[in-house]
Write a protein that holds these residues in place. Structure first.
Motif, short mmCIF file in Angstrom:
data_model
loop_
_atom_site.label_atom_id
_atom_site.label_comp_id
_atom_site.label_asym_id
_atom_site.label_seq_id
_atom_site.Cartn_x
_atom_site.Cartn_y
_atom_site.Cartn_z
N ILE A 195 0.98 9.79 -6.58
CA ILE A 195 2.18 11.35 -6.00
C ILE A 195 2.72 11.60 -7.28
O ILE A 195 2.37 12.48 -7.96
N ILE A 196 3.50 10.79 -7.48
CA ILE A 196 4.09 10.85 -9.49
C ILE A 196 3.33 11.13 -10.57
O ILE A 196 3.70 11.57 -11.09
N LEU A 197 2.34 10.10 -9.77
CA LEU A 197 1.31 9.93 -11.59
C LEU A 197 0.60 11.60 -11.50
O LEU A 197 -0.11 11.50 -12.54
N THR A 198 0.13 11.68 -9.92
CA THR A 198 -0.71 13.29 -10.50
C THR A 198 0.48 14.19 -10.81
O THR A 198 -0.43 15.23 -11.70
N ALA A 199 1.40 14.23 -10.57
CA ALA A 199 2.30 15.57 -10.67
C ALA A 199 2.11 14.95 -12.99
O ALA A 199 1.99 16.28 -13.24
N TYR A 200 2.07 13.87 -12.74
CA TYR A 200 2.03 14.00 -14.25
C TYR A 200 0.57 13.60 -15.07
O TYR A 200 1.40 14.78 -15.89
N ASP A 257 10.89 5.71 -1.99
CA ASP A 257 11.05 3.95 -1.44
C ASP A 257 10.53 3.41 -3.50
O ASP A 257 11.21 2.88 -4.22
N ILE A 258 9.85 4.72 -3.60
CA ILE A 258 8.60 4.02 -5.58
C ILE A 258 10.06 4.02 -5.95
O ILE A 258 10.09 3.93 -6.84
N MET A 287 1.08 -1.44 -0.24
CA MET A 287 0.16 0.02 -0.20
C MET A 287 1.17 1.55 0.13
O MET A 287 0.18 2.23 -0.38
N LYS A 288 1.93 0.87 1.00
CA LYS A 288 2.99 1.82 1.07
C LYS A 288 3.34 2.68 -0.97
O LYS A 288 3.21 3.98 -0.85
N LEU A 336 11.98 2.37 -8.65
CA LEU A 336 11.66 1.99 -10.58
C LEU A 336 12.88 2.34 -11.36
O LEU A 336 13.39 2.31 -12.09
N ILE A 337 13.77 3.31 -10.36
CA ILE A 337 15.71 3.15 -10.78
C ILE A 337 16.06 1.83 -10.80
O ILE A 337 16.74 1.47 -12.08
N SER A 338 15.95 1.07 -10.16
CA SER A 338 16.33 -0.57 -10.36
C SER A 338 15.42 -1.06 -11.10
O SER A 338 16.10 -2.34 -12.19
N HIS A 339 14.76 -0.35 -11.62
CA HIS A 339 13.87 -1.34 -12.74
C HIS A 339 14.54 -0.58 -14.05
O HIS A 339 13.22 -0.81 -15.74
#
Length: 116
Positions: free
Chosen positions: A9-14, A54-55, A1-2, A59-62
């Motif tokens: 938050i990231i997708l909202t900015a997008y 954390d997200i 959930m975290k 994302l960076i690791s993938h």
């Protein structure tokens, strides 16, 4: 959930960036506007780094996996590039140099501004 909250938050900015680009028919891509909005939110303290840290690590690791569609698209269009490899190489070289120079100047400027 975290992770879901952080991704939202990231997708909202997008989505705000895409919405602004669509409404005002701006020449800047909505994805870039979203990054600018996220940067401004982080800079102003509206979004804390801990809220998306954390997200971002996930994302960076993938990241290499996320570039596969672009690579496949390039491979399927290779026939169009055939015979123009020198022209594309020159364009890639020049654009890379321009990006390096602009990045260096932006970093230099930001260091000067943030040092105040």
């Amino acid at each position: 959930m975290k992770y879901l909250k952080q991704l939202m938050i990231i997708l909202t900015a997008y989505f705000i960036g895409v919405l602004l680009q669509t409404i005002f028919k701006l020449p800047i891509p909505g994805t870039v506007l979203g990054l600018i909005i996220l940067f401004l939110a982080l800079y102003s303290g509206i979004v804390k780094i801990e809220m998306i840290e954390d997200i971002c690590d996930v994302l960076i690791s993938h990241m290499s996996f996320l570039f596969i569609p672009a690579g496949v698209g390039l491979m399927t269009s290779f026939g169009l590039l055939k015979g123009k490899i020198i022209a594309f190489s020159v364009i890639i070289l020049i654009s890379t140099l321009v990006v390096w120079i602009v990045t260096a100047h932006v970093v230099k400027f930001l260091r000067k501004v943030c040092a105040r």
